[in-house]
Scaffold this motif. Sequence first.
Motif, short mmCIF file in Angstrom:
data_model
loop_
_atom_site.label_atom_id
_atom_site.label_comp_id
_atom_site.label_asym_id
_atom_site.label_seq_id
_atom_site.Cartn_x
_atom_site.Cartn_y
_atom_site.Cartn_z
N ASN A 434 0.81 -1.21 0.00
CA ASN A 434 0.00 0.00 0.00
C ASN A 434 0.85 1.27 0.00
O ASN A 434 0.38 2.35 0.36
CB ASN A 434 -0.95 -0.01 1.20
CG ASN A 434 -1.99 -1.10 1.10
OD1 ASN A 434 -2.84 -1.09 0.22
ND2 ASN A 434 -1.92 -2.09 1.99
N GLU A 436 3.24 4.43 -1.57
CA GLU A 436 2.99 5.43 -2.60
C GLU A 436 3.44 4.94 -3.98
O GLU A 436 2.78 5.18 -5.00
CB GLU A 436 3.73 6.73 -2.23
CG GLU A 436 3.47 7.87 -3.20
CD GLU A 436 4.18 9.15 -2.79
OE1 GLU A 436 4.27 10.06 -3.62
OE2 GLU A 436 4.64 9.23 -1.63
N ASN A 439 0.86 2.45 -5.32
CA ASN A 439 -0.39 3.13 -5.66
C ASN A 439 -0.26 3.94 -6.95
O ASN A 439 -1.22 4.08 -7.71
CB ASN A 439 -0.84 4.04 -4.51
CG ASN A 439 -1.41 3.24 -3.36
OD1 ASN A 439 -2.08 2.24 -3.56
ND2 ASN A 439 -1.14 3.68 -2.14
N ARG A 440 0.92 4.46 -7.20
CA ARG A 440 1.13 5.27 -8.40
C ARG A 440 0.95 4.44 -9.67
O ARG A 440 0.29 4.87 -10.61
CB ARG A 440 2.53 5.88 -8.37
CG ARG A 440 2.92 6.61 -9.64
CD ARG A 440 4.28 7.28 -9.47
NE ARG A 440 4.72 7.86 -10.72
CZ ARG A 440 5.58 7.30 -11.57
NH1 ARG A 440 6.09 6.12 -11.29
NH2 ARG A 440 5.94 7.90 -12.68
N ARG A 442 -0.59 1.53 -10.02
CA ARG A 442 -1.86 0.82 -10.14
C ARG A 442 -3.04 1.75 -10.38
O ARG A 442 -4.19 1.32 -10.43
CB ARG A 442 -2.12 -0.03 -8.90
CG ARG A 442 -2.34 0.74 -7.61
CD ARG A 442 -2.91 -0.18 -6.52
NE ARG A 442 -2.01 -1.23 -6.16
CZ ARG A 442 -1.44 -1.35 -4.96
NH1 ARG A 442 -1.67 -0.45 -4.02
NH2 ARG A 442 -0.64 -2.35 -4.69
N LYS A 443 -2.76 3.01 -10.56
CA LYS A 443 -3.83 3.98 -10.82
C LYS A 443 -4.63 3.56 -12.06
O LYS A 443 -4.06 3.26 -13.09
CB LYS A 443 -3.22 5.36 -11.03
CG LYS A 443 -4.21 6.43 -11.45
CD LYS A 443 -3.48 7.75 -11.72
CE LYS A 443 -4.45 8.85 -12.16
NZ LYS A 443 -5.03 8.59 -13.48
#
Length: 511
Positions: A434, A436, A439-440, A442-443
């Motif tokens: 989880n 950053e 997350n970047r 998997r946007k």
Amino acid sequence: MRVYQAKPSLILVDQAVRNAGAPAGLPLNPSYYVRDTENRRTTVLETEAFSLLTELMQPLEYAELLSRYGGDEEELQAVLDWLTAQDLLLGGPASGQARLLTGSSEERLKGIPMIPRTIMFNCTPKCNLRCKHCIVSDKHYKQQDILRFEDMQAFLDEADACGVENVVLSGGEPLLWQSIYTVIEDSLNRSYTVILYTNGMLINEKWLTLFRSIQEQKPGGLKLHVSLDGGTPETHDGVRGVTGSFNRIIGSLEQLNRRGIPVAAVESMATAELYSELDSLIAICRENGVGSLYLHPVFNFDRNPQIQELELEWDSRLRYLHRVSELSGLELGVELYYSDPYFPTGLFQEKPSLARKNAEAFLNGILSGNRMEGGNYDVVKRDKDVLMNCDGGVSQMFVDYNGDVYPCMIYANSARPVDHCGNVTRNSLLEVWNSEGMNRVRKVMSRNELTVCSQCEHFDQCGPTVKKCRIASEIALGDFFGPSYLCVRYAAQLGIAPELLASYRQELLNK
């Protein structure tokens, strides 16, 4: 008044037929895999039970739950009884908070599982071959930086608890890693499958005994992938940089076959030289009981001169595409796969792949009203302008030999600045997953965010990976939303927006 709450040890592992690789138009299967990290048990929930469980992230009194559920008390109680029987609800006083979902279920339907299905480990950069195409550099490593089993034991334990399906061991040559035997042996006590990528040169009696032991005690618990880059010694040894390596690998395949140890796949670099030896390579696989043959074109994101000589030119890519398509229709005795993910293969395929045909047959069965074995399905048409993410950061992640975590291996081995997501010796699995950096990548993106693809007339036909692998575009061209570097390289042949690609062509020339 009775209070209900989901156990705080629950996480959403994945959904069947909902991962990033599902073809456009394939329905979302409303089945959710929920993992209890305490008892390491996975339960499959249908939509109704899963929806109710999401309401119970925080403790709820029965009256409030009934109000949210719609007032059907008999139906609600039946679902609650089932969740209780599956040991998914707290039996005592409500406390803590479940980690099942952090966002709405609709967001989770877009392709972001809560835990990786696969963790790839670069066990060591050390190798006994000198392959021309290798992107794993060993020139900067220090022996003391290489992970030991003790360094990653807690991380592997968490991966097992969370329901990770596969742990991939690669390198370098993983059989040179000091802890490899312990990690493979330890997998007997884990629920995940170990996938070992090896060049096959070091397989001896010790390894044959271990592999056979795992085969007997945990069938399917170890899958072997062996590298072989030619159908003749001249081609293979020329790529691998060591004379005699072809014959040693063939010897290993023969020993594995005699011992009844299955080889899941042979992995081959699809070079121009290998093309004429495809039949020989297929025969080698068939004679030694190999299940699949994977052909991978070389990708040269960083414009390495040594790798450049192995990268396929335009004509060779088309020849491979058509030849493998032709061979796939034959009874080869070996499953044949050719993956050229950054080339717009969809423009040149003469017929759909077998996987695509199966997906379409599955979808047509549902649309015609047939009941599928897994139950009833709701058909959800995918928006063709919404891109499905690549696997990096969505269903898999990569751990380097020193424990650093990245969304995928090409990021880790690139000369570009990369997303560093933590380290397995300092961070938990859930922390790195989880982060950053994860997350970047998997946007969920839409077509209009892409600088060139959004304006290309071939957008719908070119192939999904060309559009969805943002990592490759960033590494090769410096633009996270840019085109495939192969589209830039072959702009003239493809007729793709030459004025839009001018700056990217300059970027390639400058490397």
